[in-house]
Design a protein around this motif. Structure first.
Motif, PDB file in Angstrom:
ATOM      1  N   CYS A  31       0.719  -1.193  -0.212  1.00 36.02           N
ATOM      2  CA  CYS A  31       0.127   0.131   0.384  1.00 36.02           C
ATOM      3  C   CYS A  31       0.923   1.345  -0.274  1.00 36.02           C
ATOM      4  N   THR A  32       0.047   2.439  -0.348  1.00 32.61           N
ATOM      5  CA  THR A  32       1.493   3.460   0.125  1.00 32.61           C
ATOM      6  C   THR A  32       1.934   3.622   1.248  1.00 32.61           C
ATOM      7  N   THR A  33       1.167   3.221   2.141  1.00 34.59           N
ATOM      8  CA  THR A  33       1.885   4.016   3.114  1.00 34.59           C
ATOM      9  C   THR A  33       2.828   3.021   3.240  1.00 34.59           C
ATOM     10  N   HIS A  34       3.008   1.536   3.277  1.00 36.15           N
ATOM     11  CA  HIS A  34       4.412   0.463   2.684  1.00 36.15           C
ATOM     12  C   HIS A  34       5.304   1.114   2.486  1.00 36.15           C
ATOM     13  N   VAL A  36       5.771   4.806   1.181  1.00 37.53           N
ATOM     14  CA  VAL A  36       6.035   5.176   2.071  1.00 37.53           C
ATOM     15  C   VAL A  36       7.506   5.351   2.926  1.00 37.53           C
ATOM     16  N   GLU A  37       7.549   3.972   3.699  1.00 37.24           N
ATOM     17  CA  GLU A  37       8.148   3.933   4.531  1.00 37.24           C
ATOM     18  C   GLU A  37       9.354   3.173   3.952  1.00 37.24           C
ATOM     19  N   LYS A  42       7.114  10.854  -0.020  1.00 35.22           N
ATOM     20  CA  LYS A  42       6.151  12.110   0.303  1.00 35.22           C
ATOM     21  C   LYS A  42       5.200  11.296  -0.289  1.00 35.22           C
ATOM     22  N   GLN A  43       4.206  11.599   0.278  1.00 32.17           N
ATOM     23  CA  GLN A  43       3.258  10.629   0.140  1.00 32.17           C
ATOM     24  C   GLN A  43       2.272  11.609  -1.114  1.00 32.17           C
ATOM     25  N   SER A  47       2.127   9.233  -5.091  1.00 30.52           N
ATOM     26  CA  SER A  47       0.520   9.204  -5.116  1.00 30.52           C
ATOM     27  C   SER A  47       0.847   9.877  -6.951  1.00 30.52           C
ATOM     28  N   TRP A  67      -7.484   0.918   2.743  1.00 23.90           N
ATOM     29  CA  TRP A  67      -6.233   1.043   1.967  1.00 23.90           C
ATOM     30  C   TRP A  67      -6.537   1.212   0.106  1.00 23.90           C
ATOM     31  N   TYR A  69      -3.760  -0.944  -1.985  1.00 27.91           N
ATOM     32  CA  TYR A  69      -2.906  -1.901  -2.862  1.00 27.91           C
ATOM     33  C   TYR A  69      -2.003  -1.892  -3.794  1.00 27.91           C
TER      34      TYR A  69
END
Length: 102
Positions: A31-34, A36-37, A42-43, A47, A67, A69
């Motif tokens: 997912c986007t959060t992963h 970013v990490e 930056k998100q 994106s 979320w 993916y």
């Protein structure tokens, strides 16, 4: 007949962050959060790059609750790899061809 390599797709994958995203998605669906990490981007920037990859057909989305993916489409990468393999084969076959200068 000249072998045609998908130049639009090459431009999409030429961006270092997009190539990093594709490399990460080759290992697993994220997912986007992963992402970013993993990338440190930056998100909003991430994106935008994911949108470009999605529009080019390189990745597809999979909604999961709140979320989204992202999954790599290996067939697109394989098609591009095949185009480069054809190009390499033509180069091998033409290795001894030399046009004379006027």
């Amino acid at each position: 007949m000249m072998t045609s390599v998908d130049t639009d797709l090459i431009r999409v994958l030429a961006d270092p962050l997009r190539l990093q995203i594709v490399t990460l998605l080759a290992r697993e669906t994220l997912c986007t959060t992963h992402l970013v990490e993993e990338t440190g981007a930056k998100q909003t920037n991430l994106s935008n790059h994911l949108r470009v990859l999605r529009e080019a057909g390189v990745v597809e989305t999979e909604p999961c609750g709140r979320w989204t993916y992202y999954k790599l489409r290996p067939d697109v990468i394989a098609q591009l790899a095949g185009q480069f393999a054809d190009l390499a084969e033509r180069a091998r076959a033409a290795a001894d061809n030399k046009r004379a200068c006027p």
